[in-house]
Scaffold this motif. Structure first.
Motif, mmCIF file in Angstrom:
data_model
loop_
_atom_site.group_PDB
_atom_site.id
_atom_site.type_symbol
_atom_site.label_atom_id
_atom_site.label_comp_id
_atom_site.label_asym_id
_atom_site.label_seq_id
_atom_site.Cartn_x
_atom_site.Cartn_y
_atom_site.Cartn_z
ATOM 1 N N MET A 132 23.534 -0.704 4.567
ATOM 2 C CA MET A 132 23.265 -1.937 5.505
ATOM 3 C C MET A 132 22.602 -3.039 4.538
ATOM 4 O O MET A 132 21.918 -3.945 5.378
ATOM 5 C CB MET A 132 22.308 -1.398 6.502
ATOM 6 C CG MET A 132 22.950 -0.330 7.547
ATOM 7 S SD MET A 132 21.793 0.427 8.825
ATOM 8 C CE MET A 132 21.776 -0.831 9.863
ATOM 9 N N ASP A 133 22.176 -2.642 3.393
ATOM 10 C CA ASP A 133 21.545 -3.988 2.525
ATOM 11 C C ASP A 133 20.374 -4.394 2.948
ATOM 12 O O ASP A 133 19.727 -5.419 3.250
ATOM 13 C CB ASP A 133 22.443 -5.405 2.683
ATOM 14 C CG ASP A 133 23.556 -5.269 1.772
ATOM 15 O OD1 ASP A 133 23.749 -4.531 0.793
ATOM 16 O OD2 ASP A 133 24.584 -5.956 2.176
ATOM 17 N N ALA A 134 19.460 -3.124 3.164
ATOM 18 C CA ALA A 134 17.909 -3.449 3.634
ATOM 19 C C ALA A 134 17.129 -3.816 2.530
ATOM 20 O O ALA A 134 17.550 -3.755 1.489
ATOM 21 C CB ALA A 134 17.587 -1.955 4.106
ATOM 22 N N GLU A 135 16.029 -4.379 3.001
ATOM 23 C CA GLU A 135 15.022 -4.935 1.868
ATOM 24 C C GLU A 135 13.795 -4.045 2.073
ATOM 25 O O GLU A 135 13.444 -3.834 3.505
ATOM 26 C CB GLU A 135 14.673 -6.308 2.020
ATOM 27 C CG GLU A 135 15.882 -7.145 1.521
ATOM 28 C CD GLU A 135 15.802 -8.645 1.569
ATOM 29 O OE1 GLU A 135 16.174 -9.334 0.848
ATOM 30 O OE2 GLU A 135 15.014 -8.797 2.474
ATOM 31 N N PHE A 136 12.950 -3.508 1.092
ATOM 32 C CA PHE A 136 11.537 -3.142 1.332
ATOM 33 C C PHE A 136 10.428 -3.840 0.992
ATOM 34 O O PHE A 136 10.525 -4.875 0.229
ATOM 35 C CB PHE A 136 11.537 -1.872 0.610
ATOM 36 C CG PHE A 136 12.260 -0.608 0.722
ATOM 37 C CD1 PHE A 136 11.988 0.472 1.298
ATOM 38 C CD2 PHE A 136 14.057 -0.654 0.552
ATOM 39 C CE1 PHE A 136 12.810 1.553 1.590
ATOM 40 C CE2 PHE A 136 14.621 0.386 0.669
ATOM 41 C CZ PHE A 136 14.256 1.314 1.359
ATOM 42 N N VAL A 137 9.565 -4.034 2.008
ATOM 43 C CA VAL A 137 8.397 -4.939 1.747
ATOM 44 C C VAL A 137 7.340 -3.810 1.332
ATOM 45 O O VAL A 137 6.925 -2.957 2.055
ATOM 46 C CB VAL A 137 7.835 -5.815 3.029
ATOM 47 C CG1 VAL A 137 6.540 -6.401 2.659
ATOM 48 C CG2 VAL A 137 9.061 -6.472 3.463
ATOM 49 N N LEU A 138 6.758 -4.304 0.067
ATOM 50 C CA LEU A 138 5.720 -3.379 -0.366
ATOM 51 C C LEU A 138 4.539 -4.181 -0.818
ATOM 52 O O LEU A 138 4.501 -5.178 -0.826
ATOM 53 C CB LEU A 138 6.096 -2.971 -1.912
ATOM 54 C CG LEU A 138 7.776 -2.205 -1.828
ATOM 55 C CD1 LEU A 138 7.817 -1.840 -3.527
ATOM 56 C CD2 LEU A 138 8.010 -1.388 -0.904
ATOM 57 N N CYS A 139 3.471 -3.467 -0.694
ATOM 58 C CA CYS A 139 2.100 -4.007 -0.714
ATOM 59 C C CYS A 139 1.304 -3.221 -1.798
ATOM 60 O O CYS A 139 1.240 -2.136 -1.677
ATOM 61 C CB CYS A 139 1.335 -4.084 0.436
ATOM 62 S SG CYS A 139 -0.013 -5.115 0.588
ATOM 63 N N GLY A 140 0.568 -3.969 -2.630
ATOM 64 C CA GLY A 140 -0.299 -3.475 -3.660
ATOM 65 C C GLY A 140 -1.422 -4.449 -3.905
ATOM 66 O O GLY A 140 -1.762 -5.311 -3.304
ATOM 67 N N MET A 141 -2.206 -4.195 -4.890
ATOM 68 C CA MET A 141 -3.455 -4.968 -5.063
ATOM 69 C C MET A 141 -3.097 -6.433 -5.626
ATOM 70 O O MET A 141 -3.831 -7.401 -5.398
ATOM 71 C CB MET A 141 -4.144 -4.532 -6.280
ATOM 72 C CG MET A 141 -4.883 -3.221 -6.125
ATOM 73 S SD MET A 141 -6.091 -3.153 -4.619
ATOM 74 C CE MET A 141 -7.311 -3.943 -5.294
ATOM 75 N N ASP A 142 -1.829 -6.845 -6.180
ATOM 76 C CA ASP A 142 -1.277 -8.174 -6.328
ATOM 77 C C ASP A 142 -0.583 -8.598 -5.232
ATOM 78 O O ASP A 142 -0.045 -9.721 -5.436
ATOM 79 C CB ASP A 142 -0.429 -8.175 -7.565
ATOM 80 C CG ASP A 142 -0.983 -7.640 -8.819
ATOM 81 O OD1 ASP A 142 -2.352 -7.894 -8.962
ATOM 82 O OD2 ASP A 142 -0.333 -7.017 -9.836
ATOM 83 N N GLY A 143 -0.540 -8.035 -3.913
ATOM 84 C CA GLY A 143 -0.093 -8.752 -2.795
ATOM 85 C C GLY A 143 1.286 -8.008 -2.564
ATOM 86 O O GLY A 143 1.585 -6.937 -2.868
ATOM 87 N N ARG A 144 2.047 -8.672 -1.782
ATOM 88 C CA ARG A 144 3.238 -8.271 -1.155
ATOM 89 C C ARG A 144 4.488 -8.707 -1.920
ATOM 90 O O ARG A 144 4.488 -9.818 -2.462
ATOM 91 C CB ARG A 144 3.360 -8.653 0.268
ATOM 92 C CG ARG A 144 2.376 -7.876 1.137
ATOM 93 C CD ARG A 144 2.558 -7.954 2.619
ATOM 94 N NE ARG A 144 1.444 -7.354 3.420
ATOM 95 C CZ ARG A 144 1.488 -7.019 4.599
ATOM 96 N NH1 ARG A 144 2.757 -7.205 5.209
ATOM 97 N NH2 ARG A 144 0.687 -6.494 5.392
ATOM 98 N N ARG A 145 5.500 -7.944 -2.070
ATOM 99 C CA ARG A 145 6.886 -8.211 -2.642
ATOM 100 C C ARG A 145 7.920 -7.472 -1.920
ATOM 101 O O ARG A 145 7.768 -6.596 -1.250
ATOM 102 C CB ARG A 145 6.746 -7.882 -4.136
ATOM 103 C CG ARG A 145 6.723 -6.405 -4.492
ATOM 104 C CD ARG A 145 6.872 -6.189 -5.849
ATOM 105 N NE ARG A 145 6.525 -4.826 -6.362
ATOM 106 C CZ ARG A 145 7.479 -3.993 -6.913
ATOM 107 N NH1 ARG A 145 8.686 -4.627 -7.354
ATOM 108 N NH2 ARG A 145 7.446 -2.780 -7.234
ATOM 109 N N THR A 146 9.093 -7.992 -2.094
ATOM 110 C CA THR A 146 10.443 -7.592 -1.241
ATOM 111 C C THR A 146 11.319 -7.093 -2.346
ATOM 112 O O THR A 146 11.461 -7.733 -3.368
ATOM 113 C CB THR A 146 11.103 -8.594 -0.457
ATOM 114 O OG1 THR A 146 9.830 -8.943 0.640
ATOM 115 C CG2 THR A 146 12.243 -8.149 0.424
ATOM 116 N N VAL A 147 11.642 -5.936 -2.285
ATOM 117 C CA VAL A 147 12.759 -5.310 -3.178
ATOM 118 C C VAL A 147 13.942 -4.750 -2.348
ATOM 119 O O VAL A 147 13.860 -4.080 -1.242
ATOM 120 C CB VAL A 147 12.020 -3.899 -3.854
ATOM 121 C CG1 VAL A 147 13.075 -3.358 -4.586
ATOM 122 C CG2 VAL A 147 10.927 -4.382 -4.596
#
Length: 284
Positions: A132-147
């Motif tokens: 379904m071509d999903a994207e994951f929003v991840l959060c760490g000490m450097d902020g959020r990113r989308t993979v």
């Protein structure tokens, strides 16, 4: 067995959870629903020094619409996904796959983010979100990113998550009106897939306009059956089209051999199950 001793923290915000994970170092573990982690701890296959429980982080729960996407919080349970009308309307493939996960007790406790972060190649939800071509929003000490899902799964039980990151939410494009089916083969009810196939089709005027097919347990990560997809698009939604396309299902795969099946049998299953999944999705 009894797990090895560990410290336990239960943060209430994403920022606090990330900070606790970063402070604890590489020997920490994050627990979501715990349906995969707790058995590992009990068998002492993992012995973390600190366990970070996400169960009290309210912002990690829930399902909402954002324009052309449905956004599902990482701590949303399988049970909630099964019964959500937004998911059933726009993400039918995910709902159907979730119906096959384990048993009702596990589905009440297990979470979407936890299952995907665990990255078991036999898990039933990774192939659907990949298809379904999903994207994951991840959060760490450097902020959020989308993979994107195609980059999130790296290897057996390995993802693109950095040591200080957690999964915040999964973003899935709406596939409203698409036909979908998830077909799995296992030896006993409620078991992991020996092979599974996630299929969704957009049919326009009797012709397959778009096709997405994901494979479960046909490699170290979930796979897209791109040759199958190419053989479907632009052709009539008929049994003959499905049969011809399903013959390509094992191309480019490298499944493991284990006590359940050898490589050749899994490749045979991939072709058979792809035929079944597409036949059910297309209604032919």
């Amino acid at each position: 067995m009894i797990p090895a001793p560990f410290d336990y923290v239960a943060p209430t915000t994403v920022d606090d959870a990330v900070r606790a994970l970063a402070d604890a170092g590489e020997d920490a573990k994050v627990i979501a629903g715990g349906q995969s982690l707790l058995p590992v701890l009990r068998m002492r296959l993992a012995a973390p020094t600190k366990l970070i429980d996400l169960g009290r982080v309210a912002e990690l729960r829930g399902i909402r619409e954002e324009g052309g996407h449905v956004v599902i919080g990482a701590m949303t349970t399988h049970y909630e996904i099964q019964r959500d009308p937004v998911v059933d309307t726009h993400l039918r493939l995910l709902r159907l796959a979730t119906d096959t996960v384990a048993d009702p007790q596990v589905r009440h406790r297990g979470t979407l983010g936890g299952a995907l972060a665990h990255a078991d190649p036999a898990g039933d939800l990774a192939a659907p979100v990949l298809a379904m071509d999903a994207e994951f929003v991840l959060c760490g000490m450097d902020g959020r990113r989308t993979v994107p899902a195609a980059e999130f799964f790296v290897d057996y039980f390995t993802t693109a998550l950095r040591p200080d990151e957690i999964v915040v939410e999964v973003r899935l494009p709406k596939l409203t009106g698409w036909h979908a089916h998830y077909e799995k083969f296992n030896r006993v009810a409620q078991a992991w897939s020996i092979v599974g196939v996630a299929a969704c089709l957009r049919v326009d005027g009797g012709v397959i306009a778009e096709a997405r097919v994901g494979l479960t347990n046909m490699g170290s990560v979930p796979l897209r059956a791109t040759e199958v997809e190419a053989a479907l698009v632009g052709h009539p939604a008929t049994a003959a089209t499905v049969r011809a396309a399903a013959a390509h299902a094992a191309e480019g795969t490298s499944p493991a051999a284990d006590g359940n099946a050898d490589r050749e049998y899994r490749q045979h299953l991939a072709r058979v199950l792809t035929d079944r999944a597409l036949t059910a999705a297309a209604g032919v």
